[in-house]
Scaffold this motif. Structure first.
Motif, PDB file in Angstrom:
ATOM      1  N   ILE A 290       0.836  -1.200   0.000  1.00  0.00           N
ATOM      2  CA  ILE A 290       0.000   0.000   0.000  1.00  0.00           C
ATOM      3  C   ILE A 290       0.870   1.248   0.000  1.00  0.00           C
ATOM      4  O   ILE A 290       0.781   2.078  -0.880  1.00  0.00           O
ATOM      5  CB  ILE A 290      -0.946   0.008   1.223  1.00  0.00           C
TER       6      ILE A 290
ATOM      7  N   THR B 118       0.846   0.804  -4.373  1.00  0.00           N
ATOM      8  CA  THR B 118      -0.410   0.658  -5.107  1.00  0.00           C
ATOM      9  C   THR B 118      -1.377   1.800  -4.808  1.00  0.00           C
ATOM     10  O   THR B 118      -2.481   1.808  -5.334  1.00  0.00           O
ATOM     11  CB  THR B 118      -1.094  -0.676  -4.735  1.00  0.00           C
ATOM     12  N   GLY B 119      -0.989   2.731  -3.954  1.00  0.00           N
ATOM     13  CA  GLY B 119      -1.867   3.860  -3.645  1.00  0.00           C
ATOM     14  C   GLY B 119      -3.188   3.404  -3.050  1.00  0.00           C
ATOM     15  O   GLY B 119      -4.235   3.944  -3.363  1.00  0.00           O
ATOM     16  N   GLY B 120      -3.128   2.394  -2.213  1.00  0.00           N
ATOM     17  CA  GLY B 120      -4.344   1.932  -1.546  1.00  0.00           C
ATOM     18  C   GLY B 120      -4.980   0.726  -2.217  1.00  0.00           C
ATOM     19  O   GLY B 120      -5.820   0.065  -1.626  1.00  0.00           O
ATOM     20  N   MET B 121      -4.571   0.434  -3.454  1.00  0.00           N
ATOM     21  CA  MET B 121      -5.176  -0.699  -4.173  1.00  0.00           C
ATOM     22  C   MET B 121      -4.775  -2.019  -3.518  1.00  0.00           C
ATOM     23  O   MET B 121      -3.659  -2.193  -3.070  1.00  0.00           O
ATOM     24  CB  MET B 121      -4.715  -0.715  -5.625  1.00  0.00           C
TER      25      MET B 121
END
Lengths: 222, 222
Positions: A70, A91-94
């Protein structure tokens, strides 16, 4: 089964990413790079397993590792110094990687001179199973403390994996975990799944996993 | 930090679900129902913890449990017979619940005559943290075998939780897990987080968790 209802909640529709994944595999074939996608729950021991596996393979192969997370870089820092190239992917939160994200990662890593690329996917048994990353093979880790019922609860993950590592077998005496029962449940979903009990901490079983990767790499890059 | 690059991969945009969540909380307030959203990795012990917690609260409160899972009903079957109403929610592959899915679950459960509703979210430390379910409070479980570095790797989850249960403390002797260090990491993200070490298997610490739920329920339903 009588005392409660089962309610089917609607799921959102994901974009189809299969074409991207096939294109990436074609490129990997051309580049003679074997891509392994390694998945598990948080804390199952992916990074420790990778460290030991790299040590077993690094004299023979040029290895690159993509650490997806993350937003931390704890895992890339752990892989650094093992002899493998490593890149941290944020992943920018993905909660998973898809084929295009994996392609970005390989580009960042510089895959053209690698024999083996390993993607350590985000710690999650759900979403990563739903997206073809373009990998040649999928492997997963289930650790003993998580319980032997996980194939029942996360069937897709066990279905799409070619290899199941059962990790932390050193603590088997302290948990109700039946390797036979777990293996049966996994094979019911996926009769051809290769199952390897390991202890990443002590290195037990790692040579079997390394041998599996070697055989699969040879089959892929010829 | 020098030997590898950090690559920021773009995330997809989720729909804003905050309005639905606020609307659900208003309804819960009117219905005098306290909704707790319980999250963790797969295999951290959510269901066992719930069973013990229900036993501690059921004489005083009418309790309903929503078991969210991809497609099994293992957990609802386990909760059945505890004295709580239970419904299994199938997310159809989705890795989390949002407010509208939670509303569907509460409707299915019949929330109007419940004091306490508990949502056992999908086993996942990533996605459930990103969606306000409309719950009054959020709690999470981190189990000892998962490692004390998890606040570093899944910061959002630790940030949005009001209560952190550290489970499986009976196996502390067999794992490198520092409760103090883990608590510090969690409090750095979330200074007000309530931290309760438990062992769901033996019941240790469950009375503290039950006391926390009682206090929060009293504060909510007045």
């Amino acid at each position: 089964m009588d005392g409660y209802r089962i309610l089917e909640i609607k799921r959102s529709v994901f974009e189809n990413n299969d074409k991207d994944a096939d294109r990436l595999r074609q490129q990997l074939k051309k580049d003679r790079t074997f891509l392994l996608n390694l998945m598990s729950s948080p804390g199952s021991g992916k990074t420790t397993t990778l460290k030991k596996t790299i040590a077993a393979l690094k004299d023979e192969y040029r290895i690159g590792v993509m650490e997806a997370d993350i937003d931390s870089d704890v895992d890339a820092a752990a892989i650094e110094g093992t002899g493998a190239k490593v890149i941290q992917l944020h992943t920018g939160g993905m909660c998973h990687l898809d084929a295009d994200m994996t392609r970005q990662g390989l580009e960042g890593l510089g895959d053209e001179d690698l024999d083996i690329a390993i993607l350590e996917n985000v710690g999650n048994l759900v979403c990563p199973a739903e997206f073809d990353t373009g990998s040649v093979k999928n492997a997963m880790i289930l650790s003993v403390p998580e319980g032997d019922d996980k194939p029942l609860k996360y069937p897709l993950m066990f279905t799409i994996c070619d290899c199941l590592l059962i990790n932390k077998i050193d603590v088997l005496p302290y948990f109700d975990f039946d390797i036979e029962e777990c293996s049966k449940r996994a094979r019911r979903l996926n009769p051809n799944i290769k199952i390897i009990p390991i202890c990443a901490k002590t290195g037990e079983g790692i040579s079997d996993f390394a041998a599996w990767i070697k055989a699969e790499t040879a089959a892929w890059i010829g």
